[in-house]
Enzyme design. Structure first.
Site, PDB file in Angstrom:
ATOM      1  N   GLN A 106      -4.330  -1.511   9.832  1.00  0.00           N
ATOM      2  CA  GLN A 106      -4.325  -2.845   9.217  1.00  0.00           C
ATOM      3  C   GLN A 106      -4.884  -3.890  10.193  1.00  0.00           C
ATOM      4  O   GLN A 106      -4.453  -3.970  11.338  1.00  0.00           O
ATOM      5  CB  GLN A 106      -2.885  -3.213   8.797  1.00  0.00           C
ATOM      6  CG  GLN A 106      -2.766  -4.537   8.064  1.00  0.00           C
ATOM      7  CD  GLN A 106      -3.419  -4.524   6.687  1.00  0.00           C
ATOM      8  OE1 GLN A 106      -3.388  -3.543   5.961  1.00  0.00           O
ATOM      9  NE2 GLN A 106      -4.040  -5.631   6.322  1.00  0.00           N
ATOM     10  N   ASP A 120     -10.690   3.014   4.457  1.00  0.00           N
ATOM     11  CA  ASP A 120     -10.995   1.582   4.329  1.00  0.00           C
ATOM     12  C   ASP A 120     -12.509   1.366   4.250  1.00  0.00           C
ATOM     13  O   ASP A 120     -12.967   0.290   3.873  1.00  0.00           O
ATOM     14  CB  ASP A 120     -10.451   0.803   5.542  1.00  0.00           C
ATOM     15  CG  ASP A 120      -9.156   0.058   5.216  1.00  0.00           C
ATOM     16  OD1 ASP A 120      -8.872  -0.150   4.016  1.00  0.00           O
ATOM     17  OD2 ASP A 120      -8.451  -0.315   6.168  1.00  0.00           O
ATOM     18  N   LYS A 176       0.839  -1.201   0.000  1.00  0.00           N
ATOM     19  CA  LYS A 176       0.000   0.000   0.000  1.00  0.00           C
ATOM     20  C   LYS A 176       0.877   1.256   0.000  1.00  0.00           C
ATOM     21  O   LYS A 176       0.617   2.209  -0.727  1.00  0.00           O
ATOM     22  CB  LYS A 176      -0.936  -0.009   1.220  1.00  0.00           C
ATOM     23  CG  LYS A 176      -2.066  -1.034   1.090  1.00  0.00           C
ATOM     24  CD  LYS A 176      -2.826  -1.259   2.392  1.00  0.00           C
ATOM     25  CE  LYS A 176      -3.812  -2.413   2.238  1.00  0.00           C
ATOM     26  NZ  LYS A 176      -4.496  -2.772   3.486  1.00  0.00           N
TER      27      LYS A 176
END
Ligand code: NAD
Length: 293
Positions: free
Chosen positions: A96, A119, A52
């Site tokens: 994450q 997200d 990412k």
């Protein structure tokens, strides 16, 4: 059979983002900035987050990687999230998952400012997605929509069977495929671990989206001729012939199923690369304040 090339599609999206970032910068706007918080050293998570961050560089974003040992306390993590929420330099950030057991993931997600939740996991964004309001869509389902759209796959009136009901893939996917939109307008069946006779449903499907994490779960006898098959599963299976000692396997038994399909995603190189592209797209939206005006 057409292979749905996630890598190529992801590159096309990233090139579009890079062009837009260059234009933003040329017009004197600030560089979009994504921050990623990573707890612990889980191999999969480290790889995902590194990819990412690398992708951010490629499209011209700024990025920050904030790492903690897996002994970090929930309070420390929540304090960092508060700082990121308040930091005007940061347009969007992700934490994450999965987090260590001593940290309440729901509490962490709910502490993220929905305007920076690229997200799309915060209940506010989930609710807005369900209600059809502007929202950050979760990256994996959004990436699958992009694949369907860019390959001009018809979805209206089709029967879409989603396997797996996680908050990050299966559930939002089932909602998005049923929306009055393109891609969407499908009749959706959501299957999960308690579904009795899974094959009975998949055999009726025009579109199968498998997000389970069970290698080879979907076999040729479960798929009707001409179906579109999207494989989200990425399970590491031991492979002594690979330098890493493992390879990734999808939920679909690719070799036998591919022969029957009209379209199919490979693993790797299918859905995975799209997930990163859509995270970048959400970050660009955050920088442009498109979702929450
Ligand atoms: P999860 O692990 O949270 O849940 C799995 C789901 O599968 C559950 O809803 C469960 O009910 C269902 N399930 C389990 N066994 C089943 C069975 N025999 N029949 C039908 N349903 C069954 O799911 P997740 O986090 O969405 O991950 C699913 C897979 O997708 C994993 O392999 C994960 O690594 C992968 N994944 C890939 C990407 C990507 O970018 N490619 C992104 C997210 C997840």
């Amino acid at each position: 059979m057409t292979l749905l090339d996630g890598k190529k599609t992801s590159e096309a999206i990233q090139n579009e983002i890079a062009a837009e970032v260059a234009e933003l910068k040329a017009n004197g706007y600030k560089t979009p900035h994504l921050a990623a918080v990573l707890v612990g050293n889980d191999g999969g998570s480290v790889t995902y987050v590194n990819n990412k961050v690398l992708a951010c560089e490629k499209v011209g974003f700024s990025s920050s990687l904030i790492r903690y040992e897996d002994t970090v306390t929930e309070a420390e993590l929540l304090q960092k999230i508060k700082e990121l929420n308040e930091d005007e330099e940061i347009d969007g950030f992700i934490v994450q998952l999965p987090l260590p057991k001593h940290i309440d993931s729901e509490k962490v997600i709910e502490s993220i400012d929905p305007r920076k939740d690229v997200d799309g996991f915060h209940p506010t964004n989930v609710g807005r997605m369900v209600a059809g309001l502007p929202a950050y869509l979760p990256a994996t389902p959004a990436g699958i929509l992009q694949l369907l759209e860019r390959y001009q796959i018809e979805t209206k009136g089709k029967h879409c069977v989603v396997i797996g009901r996680s908050n990050i893939v299966g559930s939002p996917m089932s909602i998005l495929m049923a929306k009055a939109a393109y891609p969407g307008n499908a009749t959706v069946t959501l299957c999960h671990r308690n579904t009795v006779d899974l094959a009975n449903y998949t055999r009726q499907a025009d579109i199968i989206i498998a997000a389970v994490g069970q290698p080879g779960l979907v076999t040729a006898d479960m798929v009707k001729d001409g179906a579109v098959v999207i494989d989200v599963g990425t399970t590491r299976v031991p492979d002594a012939t690979r330098k890493a000692g493992y390879r990734l396997r999808g939920d679909v038994d690719f070799d036998s199923v591919a022969e029957k399909c009209s379209f199919i995603t490979p693993v790797p190189g299918g859905v995975g690369p799209l997930t990163i592209a859509m995270l970048l797209k959400n970050t660009l939206k955050a920088a442009k304040q498109e979702v929450y005006a």
